[in-house]
Design a protein around this motif. Sequence first.
Motif, PDB file in Angstrom:
ATOM      1  N   LEU A 134      23.757  47.742  50.118  1.00 34.58           N
ATOM      2  CA  LEU A 134      24.104  46.343  49.875  1.00 34.58           C
ATOM      3  C   LEU A 134      24.921  46.303  48.600  1.00 34.58           C
ATOM      4  O   LEU A 134      24.429  46.712  47.541  1.00 34.58           O
ATOM      5  CB  LEU A 134      22.830  45.507  49.710  1.00 34.58           C
ATOM      6  N   MET A 135      26.150  45.840  48.678  1.00 32.67           N
ATOM      7  CA  MET A 135      26.993  45.923  47.491  1.00 32.67           C
ATOM      8  C   MET A 135      27.852  44.678  47.277  1.00 32.67           C
ATOM      9  O   MET A 135      28.192  43.965  48.207  1.00 32.67           O
ATOM     10  CB  MET A 135      27.908  47.151  47.590  1.00 32.67           C
ATOM     11  N   ALA A 136      28.182  44.459  46.025  1.00 34.29           N
ATOM     12  CA  ALA A 136      29.139  43.431  45.646  1.00 34.29           C
ATOM     13  C   ALA A 136      30.465  44.140  45.399  1.00 34.29           C
ATOM     14  O   ALA A 136      30.613  44.849  44.401  1.00 34.29           O
ATOM     15  CB  ALA A 136      28.680  42.721  44.381  1.00 34.29           C
ATOM     16  N   PRO A 137      31.430  43.984  46.287  1.00 39.75           N
ATOM     17  CA  PRO A 137      32.684  44.737  46.148  1.00 39.75           C
ATOM     18  C   PRO A 137      33.635  44.065  45.161  1.00 39.75           C
ATOM     19  O   PRO A 137      34.718  43.624  45.524  1.00 39.75           O
ATOM     20  CB  PRO A 137      33.237  44.728  47.576  1.00 39.75           C
ATOM     21  N   SER A 138      33.213  44.026  43.917  1.00 38.41           N
ATOM     22  CA  SER A 138      33.981  43.298  42.902  1.00 38.41           C
ATOM     23  C   SER A 138      35.354  43.915  42.667  1.00 38.41           C
ATOM     24  O   SER A 138      36.338  43.202  42.521  1.00 38.41           O
ATOM     25  CB  SER A 138      33.208  43.282  41.584  1.00 38.41           C
ATOM     26  N   PHE A 139      35.394  45.221  42.629  1.00 41.17           N
ATOM     27  CA  PHE A 139      36.680  45.904  42.407  1.00 41.17           C
ATOM     28  C   PHE A 139      37.200  46.414  43.742  1.00 41.17           C
ATOM     29  O   PHE A 139      36.609  47.312  44.356  1.00 41.17           O
ATOM     30  CB  PHE A 139      36.499  47.062  41.429  1.00 41.17           C
ATOM     31  N   ILE A 140      38.310  45.874  44.141  1.00 41.11           N
ATOM     32  CA  ILE A 140      38.740  46.130  45.515  1.00 41.11           C
ATOM     33  C   ILE A 140      39.111  47.583  45.754  1.00 41.11           C
ATOM     34  O   ILE A 140      38.576  48.244  46.642  1.00 41.11           O
ATOM     35  CB  ILE A 140      39.926  45.211  45.868  1.00 41.11           C
ATOM     36  N   GLU A 141      40.002  48.097  44.934  1.00 35.94           N
ATOM     37  CA  GLU A 141      40.449  49.477  45.124  1.00 35.94           C
ATOM     38  C   GLU A 141      39.278  50.442  45.147  1.00 35.94           C
ATOM     39  O   GLU A 141      39.126  51.255  46.053  1.00 35.94           O
ATOM     40  CB  GLU A 141      41.409  49.869  43.990  1.00 35.94           C
ATOM     41  N   GLU A 142      38.445  50.322  44.136  1.00 39.81           N
ATOM     42  CA  GLU A 142      37.326  51.241  43.989  1.00 39.81           C
ATOM     43  C   GLU A 142      36.330  51.070  45.129  1.00 39.81           C
ATOM     44  O   GLU A 142      35.718  52.033  45.602  1.00 39.81           O
ATOM     45  CB  GLU A 142      36.634  51.001  42.645  1.00 39.81           C
ATOM     46  N   SER A 143      36.178  49.840  45.573  1.00 39.90           N
ATOM     47  CA  SER A 143      35.263  49.598  46.687  1.00 39.90           C
ATOM     48  C   SER A 143      35.776  50.248  47.959  1.00 39.90           C
ATOM     49  O   SER A 143      35.016  50.848  48.721  1.00 39.90           O
ATOM     50  CB  SER A 143      35.079  48.099  46.911  1.00 39.90           C
ATOM     51  N   LEU A 144      37.083  50.131  48.159  1.00 40.47           N
ATOM     52  CA  LEU A 144      37.676  50.724  49.362  1.00 40.47           C
ATOM     53  C   LEU A 144      37.429  52.224  49.396  1.00 40.47           C
ATOM     54  O   LEU A 144      37.104  52.796  50.435  1.00 40.47           O
ATOM     55  CB  LEU A 144      39.183  50.428  49.405  1.00 40.47           C
ATOM     56  N   GLU A 145      37.586  52.830  48.251  1.00 41.81           N
ATOM     57  CA  GLU A 145      37.354  54.267  48.158  1.00 41.81           C
ATOM     58  C   GLU A 145      35.900  54.601  48.525  1.00 41.81           C
ATOM     59  O   GLU A 145      35.621  55.512  49.305  1.00 41.81           O
ATOM     60  CB  GLU A 145      37.637  54.734  46.719  1.00 41.81           C
ATOM     61  N   PHE A 146      35.027  53.802  47.957  1.00 42.67           N
ATOM     62  CA  PHE A 146      33.597  54.052  48.173  1.00 42.67           C
ATOM     63  C   PHE A 146      33.211  53.875  49.643  1.00 42.67           C
ATOM     64  O   PHE A 146      32.510  54.713  50.224  1.00 42.67           O
ATOM     65  CB  PHE A 146      32.775  53.110  47.293  1.00 42.67           C
ATOM     66  N   GLU A 206      38.228  39.653  33.994  1.00 41.60           N
ATOM     67  CA  GLU A 206      38.613  40.761  34.863  1.00 41.60           C
ATOM     68  C   GLU A 206      39.591  40.277  35.935  1.00 41.60           C
ATOM     69  O   GLU A 206      39.306  39.394  36.725  1.00 41.60           O
ATOM     70  CB  GLU A 206      37.346  41.336  35.504  1.00 41.60           C
ATOM     71  N   ILE A 207      40.743  40.882  35.952  1.00 43.18           N
ATOM     72  CA  ILE A 207      41.773  40.438  36.876  1.00 43.18           C
ATOM     73  C   ILE A 207      41.356  40.626  38.328  1.00 43.18           C
ATOM     74  O   ILE A 207      41.818  39.947  39.235  1.00 43.18           O
ATOM     75  CB  ILE A 207      43.092  41.196  36.589  1.00 43.18           C
ATOM     76  N   ASP A 208      40.428  41.555  38.556  1.00 44.14           N
ATOM     77  CA  ASP A 208      40.047  41.859  39.933  1.00 44.14           C
ATOM     78  C   ASP A 208      39.288  40.734  40.602  1.00 44.14           C
ATOM     79  O   ASP A 208      39.328  40.588  41.809  1.00 44.14           O
ATOM     80  CB  ASP A 208      39.196  43.132  39.975  1.00 44.14           C
ATOM     81  N   ASN A 209      38.549  39.985  39.834  1.00 48.11           N
ATOM     82  CA  ASN A 209      37.821  38.883  40.436  1.00 48.11           C
ATOM     83  C   ASN A 209      38.735  37.685  40.704  1.00 48.11           C
ATOM     84  O   ASN A 209      38.311  36.690  41.258  1.00 48.11           O
ATOM     85  CB  ASN A 209      36.687  38.438  39.515  1.00 48.11           C
ATOM     86  N   TYR A 210      39.966  37.852  40.318  1.00 50.03           N
ATOM     87  CA  TYR A 210      40.855  36.712  40.264  1.00 50.03           C
ATOM     88  C   TYR A 210      41.176  36.120  41.636  1.00 50.03           C
ATOM     89  O   TYR A 210      41.228  34.907  41.809  1.00 50.03           O
ATOM     90  CB  TYR A 210      42.148  37.123  39.544  1.00 50.03           C
ATOM     91  N   HIS A 211      41.323  36.972  42.630  1.00 50.95           N
ATOM     92  CA  HIS A 211      41.658  36.480  43.967  1.00 50.95           C
ATOM     93  C   HIS A 211      40.579  35.516  44.472  1.00 50.95           C
ATOM     94  O   HIS A 211      40.841  34.582  45.214  1.00 50.95           O
ATOM     95  CB  HIS A 211      41.802  37.650  44.942  1.00 50.95           C
ATOM     96  N   HIS A 212      39.390  35.813  44.089  1.00 49.98           N
ATOM     97  CA  HIS A 212      38.241  34.960  44.276  1.00 49.98           C
ATOM     98  C   HIS A 212      38.528  33.522  43.840  1.00 49.98           C
ATOM     99  O   HIS A 212      38.417  32.578  44.614  1.00 49.98           O
ATOM    100  CB  HIS A 212      37.146  35.501  43.346  1.00 49.98           C
ATOM    101  N   LEU A 213      38.895  33.408  42.591  1.00 47.23           N
ATOM    102  CA  LEU A 213      39.134  32.103  41.996  1.00 47.23           C
ATOM    103  C   LEU A 213      40.354  31.443  42.627  1.00 47.23           C
ATOM    104  O   LEU A 213      40.378  30.228  42.833  1.00 47.23           O
ATOM    105  CB  LEU A 213      39.330  32.255  40.494  1.00 47.23           C
TER     106      LEU A 213
END
Lengths: 355, 355
Positions: A134-146, A206-213
Amino acid sequence: MKKDDGLELSGVKEIARRANVSIATVDRVIHNRSGVSNKTKNNILAIIQELDYQPNILARRLASKKLFHFVILIPAISEETEFWKAPLNGIEQAESEIKQYGIKIEKYFFDQNDKRSFVSQTKKILKNKVDGILMAPSFIEESLEFIKACQDLKIPYVFINSDIPSQDSLCYIGPELFHSGYLGARLANFAIKDHGKVLIINISKEIDNYHHLLRKEEGFRAYFQDNNKKNEIIKADIRQTDYNSVASLLDELLTTHSDIGAVFVTNSRVFSVAQFLEKSSIKNIRLIGYDFLQENIEYLKNDVIDFLICQKPQEQGYRGIMALYQNLVLDVAVSKTYFMPIDIITKENYLFYRN
Amino acid sequence: MKKDDGLELSGVKEIARRANVSIATVDRVIHNRSGVSNKTKNNILAIIQELDYQPNILARRLASKKLFHFVILIPAISEETEFWKAPLNGIEQAESEIKQYGIKIEKYFFDQNDKRSFVSQTKKILKNKVDGILMAPSFIEESLEFIKACQDLKIPYVFINSDIPSQDSLCYIGPELFHSGYLGARLANFAIKDHGKVLIINISKEIDNYHHLLRKEEGFRAYFQDNNKKNEIIKADIRQTDYNSVASLLDELLTTHSDIGAVFVTNSRVFSVAQFLEKSSIKNIRLIGYDFLQENIEYLKNDVIDFLICQKPQEQGYRGIMALYQNLVLDVAVSKTYFMPIDIITKENYLFYRN
DNA sequence: TAATATATCGGGTACGTACACGTAATAGGT
DNA sequence: ACCTATTACGTGTACGTACCCGATATATTA
């Protein structure tokens, strides 16, 4: 009064009797193991169908020595925001309910402002046996890798709080951001009617959460457009989340624009705006923001914040774990997306809110 | 990977080993049955304490032949209102989750407009074996009689949707009415600001449900008083729930009072007021009412109804059954009152609401 | 043909608890 | 002293499923 009052027979024993085989053979078919001829297999499957056999979960979990390892990977609770405390509570509630069924939950946390901490935690996770994540994919690139690694290892994963669509997650549990912003706009409009400007503020380091907003902002703007509201919309981004930075920017904005009627803060940091308004004794600006945090509630009580939008973060955590449980342990299908309700919290109903 | 990786021993077997007795003796102590000397009993109890022994629910329910009989007694779903469909859904959801644990749910329904149907159903219920009851105590006198019988038979009961306080129910699950009305007032005030009169309408055939509505009205009035709002409040009772009766009364009221800005309907029958407003092409009156019914939602979409207040009736049913389950089967304490959140539903968030 | 591999299946035990039944020891009564 | 009750335990089986271990039959190979 006894259980078998209803005289309904079922269970592997009855199946075995009808198929004229042993329990072990039925068991092999049920678990799709080898060692059964096609003929008997089909026969048994037919009988299972006919009886609408439902395995007894109690007996199954009792007899099975298998231990499930669930892993969670979410942001740590920081001093900056205690938002993630709620999902964690929900996760722990789920844990207490299902741990007796042979489920263990390993908890990993990362720093929301540090991608590397995220990556290093993902590495740690894969060192051990994992049945579900169960994860919060806050960082997109890194999440994709994972999740690519997870796919290779055939480990199912659930996204919580924010989604990365079309990534074949078991499911997503969290808000639908567009309508969330859309509702925010409605509330803002309700508060100020058709007069005055409205201000959208994104406060995020954090710029990564930005798409969220951004998605919330889209929804917000869409409301005004759909309803032909002429209010001018002003937008501000704040990268420094400390109070002083927020205050100075607000100060500047409010002098430039004298007639701002409402402010919409796209995340839980609305309390810092509230703090500014209160300190500055500004009372003619309506304020709308996010999340049932203690700080926010205080300003809600003070009438500084008018509305909080909240999406049951605790329930998100609970449902996230339960989705894994239902899918992996009970072998039940779970729906691909579970959008949380978009709750409106005011001074008059916050007392009864369940996060 | 096996369950006993953690090498933690527990269970009756371990207790028996430490106490140097048989499993059966431990079992006697756990179930507080006779046939154990005080000395060994105390010894075993001490060991149970020390080990913090938690019985394995799986094994317990599997081994136990006891079948629990839960009974529900709620209003039937009438053509007048489908409100009780939601709690029933919740009950059935709970049922599907726990029926495999040896729990059977007997369902009894009564006519909300007929006390005698309520009484006759209570008589039927007590003819059979009952372990726990979930009921809507709509008729106070008759409910009091019934629960007196339950107390004599030592059958625990849970109240749902409306409460009869201090009646030693296992718990109450439902709305807190005062704050519900209080919030309604806030929403009304938000909609019309400080101008115009507000109209409270109680639409209810049965006088017994009336205290229900009165409590909401109190909350509604309290808001205006607490906040020093000068809006005039007009109140109307409607005993005939058919559309024509409602329409004619509204017609009369609106001609007498020309400047009504908002209407607050204290229950789910707000749709009939909405219907009137729509048919009469009245657009300058804001409308607030209760419950997530299909009819109401339609008027919410049309902008005829501005706000619906809803208190998760489905979840009430679910939690009601679960309260019985937790108390009787799992032997866990449940809190005496569980007030549902007071949810605000608008055109912008109804899509995501979970009833 | 004999030895061996493979496919197909059944027996039996275990999971942790509930509970019916049996048994031994003691107490009380005559 | 003997009989009976009562107290205080232990033995064993059952709940429904999982799975190990073997048994049998058939196919394959030398």
